[in-house]
Scaffold this active site. Sequence first.
Site, PDB file in Angstrom:
ATOM      1  N   ASP A 144       1.601 -11.069   5.131  1.00  0.00           N
ATOM      2  CA  ASP A 144       0.743 -10.212   4.318  1.00  0.00           C
ATOM      3  C   ASP A 144       0.526  -8.919   5.094  1.00  0.00           C
ATOM      4  O   ASP A 144      -0.014  -8.945   6.200  1.00  0.00           O
ATOM      5  CB  ASP A 144      -0.600 -10.943   4.114  1.00  0.00           C
ATOM      6  CG  ASP A 144      -1.352 -10.455   2.897  1.00  0.00           C
ATOM      7  OD1 ASP A 144      -1.325  -9.231   2.650  1.00  0.00           O
ATOM      8  OD2 ASP A 144      -1.978 -11.292   2.211  1.00  0.00           O
ATOM      9  N   ASP A 246      -0.654  -5.428   0.552  1.00  0.00           N
ATOM     10  CA  ASP A 246      -2.049  -5.328   0.143  1.00  0.00           C
ATOM     11  C   ASP A 246      -2.325  -3.983  -0.532  1.00  0.00           C
ATOM     12  O   ASP A 246      -1.818  -2.948  -0.099  1.00  0.00           O
ATOM     13  CB  ASP A 246      -2.905  -5.466   1.410  1.00  0.00           C
ATOM     14  CG  ASP A 246      -4.359  -5.740   1.139  1.00  0.00           C
ATOM     15  OD1 ASP A 246      -4.669  -6.816   0.622  1.00  0.00           O
ATOM     16  OD2 ASP A 246      -5.197  -4.868   1.459  1.00  0.00           O
ATOM     17  N   GLU A 312       0.687  -5.979  -4.268  1.00  0.00           N
ATOM     18  CA  GLU A 312      -0.600  -6.110  -4.959  1.00  0.00           C
ATOM     19  C   GLU A 312      -0.902  -4.721  -5.499  1.00  0.00           C
ATOM     20  O   GLU A 312      -1.326  -3.828  -4.778  1.00  0.00           O
ATOM     21  CB  GLU A 312      -1.723  -6.555  -4.013  1.00  0.00           C
ATOM     22  CG  GLU A 312      -3.014  -6.846  -4.773  1.00  0.00           C
ATOM     23  CD  GLU A 312      -4.279  -6.803  -3.921  1.00  0.00           C
ATOM     24  OE1 GLU A 312      -5.286  -7.371  -4.356  1.00  0.00           O
ATOM     25  OE2 GLU A 312      -4.280  -6.182  -2.843  1.00  0.00           O
ATOM     26  N   HIS A 375      -6.735 -15.637  -3.291  1.00  0.00           N
ATOM     27  CA  HIS A 375      -7.930 -15.751  -2.439  1.00  0.00           C
ATOM     28  C   HIS A 375      -9.047 -14.787  -2.840  1.00  0.00           C
ATOM     29  O   HIS A 375     -10.022 -14.670  -2.118  1.00  0.00           O
ATOM     30  CB  HIS A 375      -7.514 -15.491  -1.000  1.00  0.00           C
ATOM     31  CG  HIS A 375      -6.979 -14.094  -0.836  1.00  0.00           C
ATOM     32  ND1 HIS A 375      -5.782 -13.684  -1.402  1.00  0.00           N
ATOM     33  CD2 HIS A 375      -7.503 -13.007  -0.236  1.00  0.00           C
ATOM     34  CE1 HIS A 375      -5.610 -12.408  -1.151  1.00  0.00           C
ATOM     35  NE2 HIS A 375      -6.619 -11.965  -0.430  1.00  0.00           N
TER      36      HIS A 375
HETATM   37  C1  GLC Z   1      -6.831  -7.022  -1.183  1.00  0.00           C
HETATM   38  C2  GLC Z   1      -7.010  -8.417  -0.648  1.00  0.00           C
HETATM   39  C3  GLC Z   1      -8.473  -8.657  -0.402  1.00  0.00           C
HETATM   40  C4  GLC Z   1      -8.949  -7.665   0.638  1.00  0.00           C
HETATM   41  C5  GLC Z   1      -8.652  -6.236   0.190  1.00  0.00           C
HETATM   42  C6  GLC Z   1      -8.821  -5.252   1.317  1.00  0.00           C
HETATM   43  O1  GLC Z   1      -7.372  -6.884  -2.449  1.00  0.00           O
HETATM   44  O2  GLC Z   1      -6.445  -9.352  -1.525  1.00  0.00           O
HETATM   45  O3  GLC Z   1      -8.738  -9.964  -0.001  1.00  0.00           O
HETATM   46  O4  GLC Z   1     -10.321  -7.827   0.847  1.00  0.00           O
HETATM   47  O5  GLC Z   1      -7.349  -6.074  -0.289  1.00  0.00           O
HETATM   48  O6  GLC Z   1      -7.785  -5.342   2.252  1.00  0.00           O
END
Ligand code: GLC
Length: 591
Positions: A144, A246, A312, A375
């Site tokens: 990740d 991310d 993401e 998560h």
């Molecule tokens: C993404 C992750 C999350 C995290 C955020 C900041 O959305 O999935 O868990 O808090 O990014 O890095």
Amino acid sequence: MIKKLLLSLVVIILVFISWFTWYNLKSDDPMTVITELPSDVQPKYDSSDDWWKSTTVYQIYPRSYYDSDGDGIGDLAGIIQKLDYIDSIGFETIWISPFFQSPQEDHGYDIANFREIDPEYGDLELADSLIAEVHRRDMRIVFDMVLNHTSDQHEWFLESKSSRDNPKSDWYVWRDGKKDAPPNNWKNIVGQESAWKYNEARDQWYYAAFLPFQPDLNMRNPEVKAAVFDMARFWLDRGVDGFRLDIFNFIFEDEQLRDNPFTFRYLPDFDNRKWLFRNHLYNFHQPEVIAYAKELRKVLEDYQEEKFMVGEVFGSHHHMRELLGMESHDGLNLVFLFDIVEEFEFSADFFRSKLSEFEAAYPKPLAPTYVFGNHDQPRILSRVNNDPEKHEVLATFQYTARGVPFTYMGEEIGMHSGDIPFEEAQDPLASYWVDLPELIRENSPIFNRDNCRTPMQWNSEANAGFTTGPDTWLPVEKHYKEINVAKSEADRSSLLHLYRDIIHLRNSHPALQTGDLELITEDALPDNILAYHRQSPEEKLLILLNFSEKEALIDAQRLNLPSETLYARRAQSDGKNLTLGGFGIAIYRLP
Ligand code: GLC
Ligand code: MG
């Protein structure tokens, strides 16, 4: 006269309220933003050795998976011990949430050193053996990568914030304020708070799109980009098979840092980038991110082994397709489609409409990635009134539809969302929302993320078998005595066995992995039944899913059904008729 005035005022207010409600609830028709793929374009990556196109992914939140040393926190050695379990379900790939050095203020999504493992989880040697152990089982491993920001404890940031003229002074997004106010009106993820934080040493402000302790890197600085790409190579060289990226389309901001305009849109609508009365024109999905995705893809393509990236990302299908590289398919390999969890409805109609929408927007060689949880999201079970049979229908859908399926740890045994109150949360986001009225919290996507991060439930013993120690970093969810791996293994009718059966079915049927999908709209089928074909050159399968509790009688002869199913739950056939019970499932190979 006054009466007339008052009356018109009331009418105006009513009209405004209706318009405001309509404006906020309307969703832009997603089909209007789909650009058709020209049919003569030869896709660059449509070769069968793209292993990732037919893979299945299991996501591990390492803090909560398995604790091997009794400190109440899951670790890499714990994951290694559980690889055989994951392998036995049939998952090929594992994606692990970040376990790099971090002050853990956002539990690892605040990285202080990209090349070191946090001592809570292990060390570099252990990371290497994890990679080797995964590969020894013919499985794949995906890390990740948080490229948008670092922790404010990263040495890059410590140096950057120390003065205006140090070598890393331009590694983050720094600007002068306007007198005592931040450089512009951008808000951070929490919504009402400025995304800018003041720093005394520089008498300047730094930008943090997520939370203040997660300063955004300045990706426009070529040195930063080079450092980040080197870090990616560091892990690719060690054998990592790909990355989950991310909040990828927050990586660039408008160069001139223009103010985001006002909008009447309050409810989030990622399609047109408006939410909380702000149109996020300038700090989200900037054109530069598309070129950046392609550059990163080149870094991965320098390797002989095929690697992949999943983003993401948020936005319209058009945004998504831009990130995938449009016709040249040279951007991200996959993007998460959050539409399912954002708009979720347990109905055949909903899934019919999502299927046709995604099939039109992500035709081959693209592959959709339906998001059912992770998560950050409530558990699947909590979306279906804790009904495990509905969960079975969704799992079967996910693993028989086209695309790359991802399952978040614990979903395979049907774990419940926890009920940890906001007041006791360890999730840093929760502390910002704790004072909001209950009514708002319960009727918005606001969620204490601890509740999907409770320890994995391995057995009915103390602490659900997650740790040998006395404590767990988050309380174990209260249903662990009934819902755990040991019990699910022993019960042939469990959800775990359904996941295992369907994933094995998928792994042994190319039609389910990469075959075409054709939605069936047959008058003879009741509306509550979702039906589709999956077809490869070798075979044609039919999937029937009953989304209602009502039993359905289906004319087997009319659908040309063979007498044997490939897989079924709550389904019975006498050759003439198929009786699909409430939430029944049937999969056939057609003659
Ligand atoms: C993404 C992750 C999350 C995290 C955020 C900041 O959305 O999935 O868990 O808090 O990014 O890095
Ligand atoms: Mg531990």
